[in-house]
Design an enzyme around this catalytic site. Structure first.
Site, PDB file in Angstrom:
ATOM      1  N   ASP A 176       0.857  -1.323  -0.346  1.00 17.82           N
ATOM      2  CA  ASP A 176      -0.241  -0.056   0.070  1.00 17.82           C
ATOM      3  C   ASP A 176       0.894   1.187   0.013  1.00 17.82           C
ATOM      4  O   ASP A 176       1.965   1.205   0.382  1.00 17.82           O
ATOM      5  CB  ASP A 176      -0.923   0.118   1.515  1.00 17.82           C
ATOM      6  CG  ASP A 176      -1.884   1.548   1.551  1.00 17.82           C
ATOM      7  OD1 ASP A 176      -2.794   0.960   0.590  1.00 17.82           O
ATOM      8  OD2 ASP A 176      -1.576   1.884   2.689  1.00 17.82           O
TER       9      ASP A 176
ATOM     10  N   GLU B  64       1.063  -0.563  -4.651  1.00 16.91           N
ATOM     11  CA  GLU B  64       0.132   0.799  -5.324  1.00 16.91           C
ATOM     12  C   GLU B  64       0.857   2.088  -5.338  1.00 16.91           C
ATOM     13  O   GLU B  64       0.935   2.713  -4.256  1.00 16.91           O
ATOM     14  CB  GLU B  64      -1.005   1.045  -4.426  1.00 16.91           C
ATOM     15  CG  GLU B  64      -2.190   2.120  -4.599  1.00 16.91           C
ATOM     16  CD  GLU B  64      -2.436   2.652  -3.764  1.00 16.91           C
ATOM     17  OE1 GLU B  64      -3.616   3.398  -4.081  1.00 16.91           O
ATOM     18  OE2 GLU B  64      -1.514   2.685  -2.191  1.00 16.91           O
TER      19      GLU B  64
HETATM   20  C1  ABC Z   1     -11.471   7.014   4.595  1.00 16.77           C
HETATM   21  C2  ABC Z   1     -12.629   6.898   3.729  1.00 16.77           C
HETATM   22  C3  ABC Z   1     -13.763   7.271   2.255  1.00 16.77           C
HETATM   23  C4  ABC Z   1     -13.140   9.001   2.685  1.00 16.77           C
HETATM   24  C5  ABC Z   1     -11.856   8.825   2.507  1.00 16.77           C
HETATM   25  C6  ABC Z   1     -11.039  10.815   2.331  1.00 16.77           C
HETATM   26  O1  ABC Z   1     -11.172   8.691   4.039  1.00 16.77           O
HETATM   27  O2  ABC Z   1     -13.490   5.568   4.267  1.00 16.77           O
HETATM   28  O3  ABC Z   1     -14.917   7.127   2.822  1.00 16.77           O
HETATM   29  O4  ABC Z   1     -13.439   9.180   1.488  1.00 16.77           O
HETATM   30  C7  ABC Z   1      -8.079   3.235   3.512  1.00 16.77           C
HETATM   31  C8  ABC Z   1      -9.400   3.212   3.437  1.00 16.77           C
HETATM   32  C9  ABC Z   1      -9.952   3.727   2.916  1.00 16.77           C
HETATM   33  C10 ABC Z   1      -9.902   5.576   3.687  1.00 16.77           C
HETATM   34  C11 ABC Z   1      -8.154   5.684   3.515  1.00 16.77           C
HETATM   35  C12 ABC Z   1      -8.021   7.100   4.570  1.00 16.77           C
HETATM   36  O5  ABC Z   1      -7.865   4.106   4.381  1.00 16.77           O
HETATM   37  O6  ABC Z   1      -9.217   2.412   2.371  1.00 16.77           O
HETATM   38  O7  ABC Z   1     -11.907   3.780   2.718  1.00 16.77           O
HETATM   39  O8  ABC Z   1     -10.750   6.730   3.015  1.00 16.77           O
HETATM   40  O9  ABC Z   1      -8.422   6.749   6.084  1.00 16.77           O
HETATM   41  C13 ABC Z   1      -4.373   3.540   0.285  1.00 16.77           C
HETATM   42  C14 ABC Z   1      -5.829   2.032  -0.970  1.00 16.77           C
HETATM   43  C15 ABC Z   1      -6.498   2.791   0.204  1.00 16.77           C
HETATM   44  C16 ABC Z   1      -6.175   3.546   1.966  1.00 16.77           C
HETATM   45  C17 ABC Z   1      -5.645   3.610   2.499  1.00 16.77           C
HETATM   46  C18 ABC Z   1      -4.678   4.165   2.936  1.00 16.77           C
HETATM   47  C19 ABC Z   1      -3.856   3.575   1.101  1.00 16.77           C
HETATM   48  O10 ABC Z   1      -5.095   1.325  -1.658  1.00 16.77           O
HETATM   49  O11 ABC Z   1      -7.727   2.143   0.261  1.00 16.77           O
HETATM   50  O12 ABC Z   1      -7.662   4.102   2.394  1.00 16.77           O
HETATM   51  O13 ABC Z   1      -3.704   2.813   3.878  1.00 16.77           O
HETATM   52  C20 ABC Z   1      -3.669   8.837  -1.985  1.00 16.77           C
HETATM   53  C21 ABC Z   1      -2.241   7.331  -1.327  1.00 16.77           C
HETATM   54  C22 ABC Z   1      -2.908   6.510  -2.238  1.00 16.77           C
HETATM   55  C23 ABC Z   1      -4.271   6.005  -0.692  1.00 16.77           C
HETATM   56  C24 ABC Z   1      -5.361   7.055  -1.673  1.00 16.77           C
HETATM   57  C25 ABC Z   1      -7.044   6.692  -1.015  1.00 16.77           C
HETATM   58  O14 ABC Z   1      -4.899   8.280  -1.223  1.00 16.77           O
HETATM   59  O15 ABC Z   1      -1.281   8.055  -2.678  1.00 16.77           O
HETATM   60  O16 ABC Z   1      -1.631   5.848  -1.649  1.00 16.77           O
HETATM   61  N1  ABC Z   1      -4.443   4.259  -1.304  1.00 16.77           N
HETATM   62  C26 ABC Z   1      -4.448  11.852  -5.592  1.00 16.77           C
HETATM   63  C27 ABC Z   1      -3.425  11.911  -5.291  1.00 16.77           C
HETATM   64  C28 ABC Z   1      -2.998  10.010  -5.308  1.00 16.77           C
HETATM   65  C29 ABC Z   1      -4.162  10.370  -4.153  1.00 16.77           C
HETATM   66  C30 ABC Z   1      -5.329  10.112  -5.092  1.00 16.77           C
HETATM   67  C31 ABC Z   1      -7.022  10.052  -3.242  1.00 16.77           C
HETATM   68  O17 ABC Z   1      -5.472  11.967  -5.176  1.00 16.77           O
HETATM   69  O18 ABC Z   1      -1.857  11.957  -6.370  1.00 16.77           O
HETATM   70  O19 ABC Z   1      -1.580  10.371  -4.015  1.00 16.77           O
HETATM   71  O20 ABC Z   1      -4.133   8.593  -3.135  1.00 16.77           O
HETATM   72  O21 ABC Z   1      -6.525  10.598  -2.829  1.00 16.77           O
HETATM   73  C32 ABC Z   1      -4.316  11.267 -11.322  1.00 16.77           C
HETATM   74  C33 ABC Z   1      -3.601  11.577 -10.361  1.00 16.77           C
HETATM   75  C34 ABC Z   1      -3.084  10.813  -9.413  1.00 16.77           C
HETATM   76  C35 ABC Z   1      -4.283  11.465  -9.027  1.00 16.77           C
HETATM   77  C36 ABC Z   1      -5.654  11.056  -9.300  1.00 16.77           C
HETATM   78  C37 ABC Z   1      -6.893  11.128  -8.187  1.00 16.77           C
HETATM   79  O22 ABC Z   1      -5.577  11.485 -10.519  1.00 16.77           O
HETATM   80  O23 ABC Z   1      -2.961  10.992 -11.691  1.00 16.77           O
HETATM   81  O24 ABC Z   1      -2.119  11.426  -8.791  1.00 16.77           O
HETATM   82  O25 ABC Z   1      -4.715  10.523  -7.006  1.00 16.77           O
HETATM   83  O26 ABC Z   1      -4.967  11.626 -12.864  1.00 16.77           O
END
Ligand code: ABC
Ligand code: CA
Length: 476
Positions: A205, A229
């Site tokens: 992750d 990821e």
């Molecule tokens: C919780 C709630 C959700 C709520 C959220 C704000 O908070 O449950 O309902 O919407 C875990 C849980 C989630 C939880 C989170 C936070 O923890 O599964 O339900 O959300 O408490 C990984 C996992 C993911 C996990 C975590 C945390 C990490 O797969 O399931 O979440 O252990 C970032 C991270 C990425 C992470 C993701 C959720 O957030 O980098 O590792 N996933 C941009 C950023 C990214 C970012 C993304 C989403 O936004 O660059 O870094 O990811 O916020 C593209 C661009 C990208 C861009 C995307 C959106 O568009 O190239 O860079 O990403 O074009």
């Protein structure tokens, strides 16, 4: 699994809490409530034939470690990403012995186990004022963490690596993965994890939030195939993790153009075609990328697309392309959940119907891929060529699997395209079979194949002499 054997794997991703639960549990499960719904390892064991019947051989489960308990402003830790004590297991999913039984049960069926691991952070509800205590097990000293700051600038890599994900409701407290104490702990931890539960592969992750030089030792300590990821659409940014960190990323660079290309009949497929060459030049080895259409972090494709032909074409891509295919539970059941948490529906609501259109469709895709791998030693390692065939179709030539994907949609009239023998490698008068429709076609005297795209459906061809169990009604 090592890198080489991992290439022939086909992975089914579950959210452990949502895939299967004991029949004795009957409480309602609304994804929007963000609560534990009762899924367990033992219940998953009872459903392995459901997964195997679709032709998937690897099961990716949620993180297994103990998480913060109780409820938060963002609900409960049912997804497993909110680590409390990495030395303990999350007993909502069963005991450590239940997890060992899952591993054994998979291996007895010739299947594999992939576990999700989080090394970047632990979780807390105290926001920026977090102070660790003994509940955090190995990381109970403030020296184990980076000082508080929220990630605010995703273009500043130091900020991305050293500041904290999350928010005031649930802070994802950033571990000092650049200290020897934390590094040594994680290296030993992953080695023990793999050995205790006889894991076959690991999903990492939040890779981009940990400095690259953390990974080479971590990956070699794990000793199994790693898929990581790196959530970014930029191929050069993501490719650097394969080159410099020895982590094979999920194919986020292809994901975005894949969705845009197939989510409407006017989608631009050239963007996807161009991304394929960008990927070839930015990755050491595109055949080790993890390809997906759906996962637990993005709205299901089906949340915005209802045309079955568009849905089938988009789902075909991960299976007929370079890299390892990942299916997300519920795609076979026609789930349509949008943003997290809506995309985490309980699968029991589908009654695990193996006769559904999409269940059968994934079985066809997996059997086509398997037949190609069985027929050719170089299928998994050779790189494909992808080219436009018409304004609404592309050719994916990954010999001996030759696919025509279209975004013309189910109401399109029949369209004729030609697969040239120079692309397919087929000689004259070769009989081929379409693994989707089970129709057989024959190349002309020069080896070219005239293909009619009907109702915008995908076509996935293999020479009849190489078809193995394709269209035999069995996926193995
Ligand atoms: C919780 C709630 C959700 C709520 C959220 C704000 O908070 O449950 O309902 O919407 C875990 C849980 C989630 C939880 C989170 C936070 O923890 O599964 O339900 O959300 O408490 C990984 C996992 C993911 C996990 C975590 C945390 C990490 O797969 O399931 O979440 O252990 C970032 C991270 C990425 C992470 C993701 C959720 O957030 O980098 O590792 N996933 C941009 C950023 C990214 C970012 C993304 C989403 O936004 O660059 O870094 O990811 O916020 C593209 C661009 C990208 C861009 C995307 C959106 O568009 O190239 O860079 O990403 O074009
Ligand atoms: Ca970090």
């Amino acid at each position: 699994l090592d890198n080489n054997s991992a290439r022939s794997a086909s992975v089914y991703q579950v959210i452990t809490d949502r895939f299967a639960r004991p029949s004795s549990v009957s409480s309602t499960c609304n994804a929007s409530d963000r609560k534990y719904c009762g899924g367990t390892y033992s219940a998953l064991i009872e459903k392995l034939d459901y997964i195997k019947g679709m032709g998937f051989d690897t099961v990716w489960i949620s993180p297994i470690v103990e998480n913060i308990g109780g409820t938060t402003g963002l609900g409960e830790a049912y997804h497993g990403y909110w680590t409390l004590d990495a030395d303990k297991t999350n007993d909502n999913f069963g005991t450590a012995d239940d997890l060992k039984s899952l591993s054994t049960a998979l291996h007895n069926k010739g299947m594999y186990l992939m576990v999700d691991v989080v090394v970047n952070h632990v979780a807390a509800t105290s926001g920026g004022s977090f102070t660790p205590n003994a509940d955090y097990g190995p990381f109970s000293s403030s020296d184990n963490y980076h000082k508080f700051c929220w990630i605010e600038n995703y273009n500043n890599q130091t900020n991305v690596e050293q500041c904290w994900l999350g928010d005031d409701q649930v802070a994802l407290v950033d571990l000092a993965t650049d200290t020897d104490t934390v590094k040594n702990y994680w290296n030993n931890w992953v080695k023990e994890l793999v050995s205790n539960y006889t894991l076959d592969s690991v999903r990492i992750d939040t890779v981009k939030h940990v400095q690259k030089d953390f990974f080479p030792n971590f990956v070699s300590s794990a000793g199994v195939f790693i898929q990581g990821e790196v959530l970014n659409g930029d191929a050069s940014y993501v490719g650097a993790y394969q080159k410099d960190a020895q982590v094979n990323p999920f194919n986020y660079p292809a994901y975005y153009p894949l969705v845009r290309g197939f989510n409407q009949t006017s989608g631009d497929l050239t963007e996807l075609v161009e991304m394929v060459s960008t990927i070839k030049s930015n990755f050491n080895d595109p055949t080790l990328l993890g390809n997906f259409l759906n996962n637990h972090d993005n709205p299901r494709f089906e949340s915005t697309v209802t045309d079955l032909s568009l849905i089938k074409n988009a789902h075909a891509y991960p299976f007929v392309t370079d890299g390892i295919p990942y299916g997300y539970y519920g795609s076979e059941a026609g789930f349509t959940g949008g943003e997290d948490p809506a995309n985490r529906e309980p699968l029991w609501s589908s009654n695990y119907d193996t006769s559904s259109t999409m269940y059968q469709y994934f079985a066809s895709l997996n059997s086509a891929r398997k037949a190609a791998g069985n027929a050719s030693d170089t299928f998994y390692t050779n790189q494909m060529t992808v080219s436009p065939l018409s304004s609404s179709s592309i050719l994916i030539a990954k010999s001996p699997l030759i696919s025509v994907l279209s975004n013309s949609g189910s109401s399109a009239s029949d369209a004729s395209v030609t697969v040239q023998s120079s692309a397919s490698g087929w000689s004259g008068n070769t009989e081929v079979i379409d693994a989707i429709s089970c129709e057989t076609l024959t190349t002309d005297g020069s080896g070219n194949l005239a293909v009619t795209v009907k109702g915008g459906l995908p076509r996935v061809f293999i020479a009849s002499s190489q078809k193995g169990s394709v269209c035999s009604g069995s996926s193995t």
